[in-house]
Design an enzyme around this catalytic site. Structure first.
Site, PDB file in Angstrom:
ATOM      1  N   HIS A  91       0.864  -1.184   0.000  1.00 60.16           N
ATOM      2  CA  HIS A  91       0.000   0.000   0.000  1.00 60.16           C
ATOM      3  C   HIS A  91       0.896   1.227   0.000  1.00 60.16           C
ATOM      4  CE1 HIS A  91      -4.114   1.532   0.445  1.00 60.16           C
ATOM      5  NE2 HIS A  91      -3.565   2.562   1.058  1.00 60.16           N
ATOM      6  N   ARG A 176     -12.752  12.786   4.608  1.00 57.30           N
ATOM      7  CA  ARG A 176     -11.463  13.501   4.670  1.00 57.30           C
ATOM      8  C   ARG A 176     -11.144  14.142   3.331  1.00 57.30           C
ATOM      9  NH1 ARG A 176      -7.609   9.049   5.685  1.00 57.30           N
ATOM     10  NH2 ARG A 176      -6.002  10.610   5.561  1.00 57.30           N
ATOM     11  N   SER A 191      -6.077   4.723   8.532  1.00 57.35           N
ATOM     12  CA  SER A 191      -6.816   4.432   7.302  1.00 57.35           C
ATOM     13  C   SER A 191      -6.139   3.293   6.533  1.00 57.35           C
ATOM     14  CB  SER A 191      -6.859   5.703   6.442  1.00 57.35           C
ATOM     15  OG  SER A 191      -7.222   5.426   5.126  1.00 57.35           O
ATOM     16  N   LYS A 195      -7.600  -1.093   6.661  1.00 56.06           N
ATOM     17  CA  LYS A 195      -7.954  -1.867   5.453  1.00 56.06           C
ATOM     18  C   LYS A 195      -7.027  -3.057   5.291  1.00 56.06           C
ATOM     19  CE  LYS A 195      -7.560   1.620   2.476  1.00 56.06           C
ATOM     20  NZ  LYS A 195      -7.837   2.970   2.921  1.00 56.06           N
TER      21      LYS A 195
HETATM   22  N1  URA Z   1      -4.082   5.667   1.571  1.00 51.50           N
HETATM   23  C1  URA Z   1      -5.110   5.368   2.411  1.00 51.50           C
HETATM   24  O1  URA Z   1      -5.697   4.288   2.312  1.00 51.50           O
HETATM   25  N2  URA Z   1      -5.462   6.254   3.327  1.00 51.50           N
HETATM   26  C2  URA Z   1      -4.851   7.435   3.482  1.00 51.50           C
HETATM   27  O2  URA Z   1      -5.215   8.187   4.353  1.00 51.50           O
HETATM   28  C3  URA Z   1      -3.785   7.757   2.623  1.00 51.50           C
HETATM   29  C4  URA Z   1      -3.403   6.853   1.675  1.00 51.50           C
END
Ligand code: URA
Length: 431
Positions: A91, A176, A191, A195
């Protein structure tokens, strides 16, 4: 005040006031507010106020860990330990021209990994993998858990909207994006990690961006973000490591939706810009190492076409038609060089904002993005430039957007007599 299932008397105004005044949120307050917002018992306006208070006041390490755990608990937690291959994901904390997921996932597939990738949409000035991939005709990211599991077994990857994973993040992320609260270490860390913890991969590599196009302003803050996320992953049993990578200038030569897919296809065909190839291979090596895969060299999969074959299979499994032409904005505007010389640095944030203004991102939740909106960068920092030559081409379907996009680019680039200082793309590794 009403009693709630967390055994305390909690209400949104009190939680907001606590954080507004610089206090620490209790575990019960965090659990309650995340649950209540997920189930629409806290309004968008109240959550926006709380997010702004968190943005301004920050959170302790313990608050971040609890907020993340509450977001994980807001939905399902997948388990893909039975798909027959090591599962690993990556990510990015968000960048400009950051299309790396698109070539990276098939490279790791070709190396024998299975990649369950819960991807996001555009956030602020940064693009989102889902918005980019949805520019491929027919491609859908709205796939069921059964389909994800089947693809992981048979194809080796699935790229999907987080859906039932961390639904609290889905709502907070969208809020956001339109309330000026993206650039916050606790909100980014929670965040990303909610996930990724929920998505069920065994290992995770984080690409933490540093520089003008990153959400956090300084290298020190990006380092702290990487450290926080690696620790959160470990606490939840996920093998996690991070690379710190340069985001002063956009990655590659394209920024936008479909234009970035086209560039990713060039990389998968064995070409493409050097920086995109370098970062793809570096992240693939980290992912393979974290997953215990060492039989295949990631760089080789770009040369021998095996990553491209995996990409075709992945896109086909999700309904996409790579034979259909990729969309491109109906209108274009070109910026030319005022003089000859050498291209200087190109400010990543300004380019991200320009492309967002062209229609590649959103200014209201749920807004449709333009798949054909974007920019081509014809001269990268350090390349020779002739007077009058095209430096940037901007694309959009709505030409009234050009003026504001072009004004974002004002002062964001230069042509000079000397090449700008070079910086390493991979700055550090945090384990
Ligand atoms: N990627 C995400 O999933 N969340 C964020 O806040 C920034 C990048």
């Amino acid at each position: 005040m009403t009693p709630n299932t967390f055994g305390a008397h909690l209400d949104a105004p009190s939680v907001i006031r606590t954080k507004r005044d610089g206090g620490t949120l209790s575990d019960a307050a965090i659990d309650w507010v995340i649950d209540a917002y997920t189930h629409d018992r806290v309004t968008d306006g109240q959550m926006a106020a709380l997010l702004m208070a968190i943005f301004l006041r920050g959170m302790s390490g313990h608050e971040i860990a609890r907020w993340t755990a509450a977001m994980v608990a807001s939905g399902e937690r997948f388990d893909f330990s039975d798909v027959g291959r090591p599962t690993v994901d990556k990510h990015s904390t968000g960048g400009v021209g950051d299309k790396i997921t698109i070539p990276l996932v098939p490279v790791v597939m070709a190396c024998g990994g299975a990649v369950p990738q819960a991807a996001g949409r555009g956030l602020g000035h940064t693009g989102g993998t889902l918005d980019k991939l949805e520019s491929i005709a027919g491609f859908t990211a709205e796939i069921t858990k059964t389909q994800i599991r089947q693809q992981l077994r048979e194809t080796g990857a699935a790229i999907f909207a987080a859906g039932e994973l961390a639904p609290a993040d889905r709502k907070i992320y969208a809020l956001r994006d339109v309330t000026g609260t993206t650039e916050s270490l606790p909100l980014i860390a929670s965040s990303v990690m909610s996930k990724k913890i929920a998505e069920g991969a065994a290992a995770l590599v984080l690409d933490t961006k540093v520089g003008s196009g990153a959400f956090l302003a300084t290298e020190a803050e990006s380092r702290e973000l990487a450290r926080t996320m690696v620790d959160l992953g470990r606490e939840h049993g996920l093998t996690t490591r991070a690379l710190l990578t340069d985001m002063e200038v956009p990655l590659g030569r394209t920024v936008g939706n479909a234009v970035e897919v086209a560039e990713s296809l060039d990389v998968l065909a064995g070409g493409g810009p050097d920086d995109v190839v370098e970062l793809t291979v570096a992240l693939a090596r980290e992912m393979c190492d974290a997953a215990g895969l060492d039989a295949v060299d990631p760089a080789q999969t770009l040369r021998d076409g095996s990553a491209m074959d995996r990409f075709r299979a992945l896109i086909a499994a999700q309904g996409g038609d790579l034979e259909a032409p990729l969309p491109i904005g109906a209108h274009s505007e070109t910026v030319t060089a005022p003089r000859g010389g050498t291209m200087g640095d190109i400010d990543a944030m300004a380019v991200g904002l320009a492309v967002w203004r062209l229609g590649a991102g959103r200014s209201a939740p749920g807004e449709r993005v333009q798949f054909g909106a974007g920019m081509r960068i014809h001269r990268r920092p350090g390349e020779p430039v002739a007077a009058g030559e095209a430096l940037f081409t901007l694309y959009t379907d709505t030409p009234e957007r050009f003026a504001s996009a072009l004004s974002e680019l004002d002062g964001a680039w230069s042509v000079g007599d000397q090449a700008p200082p070079t910086r390493p793309l991979i700055i550090d590794r945090i384990t």
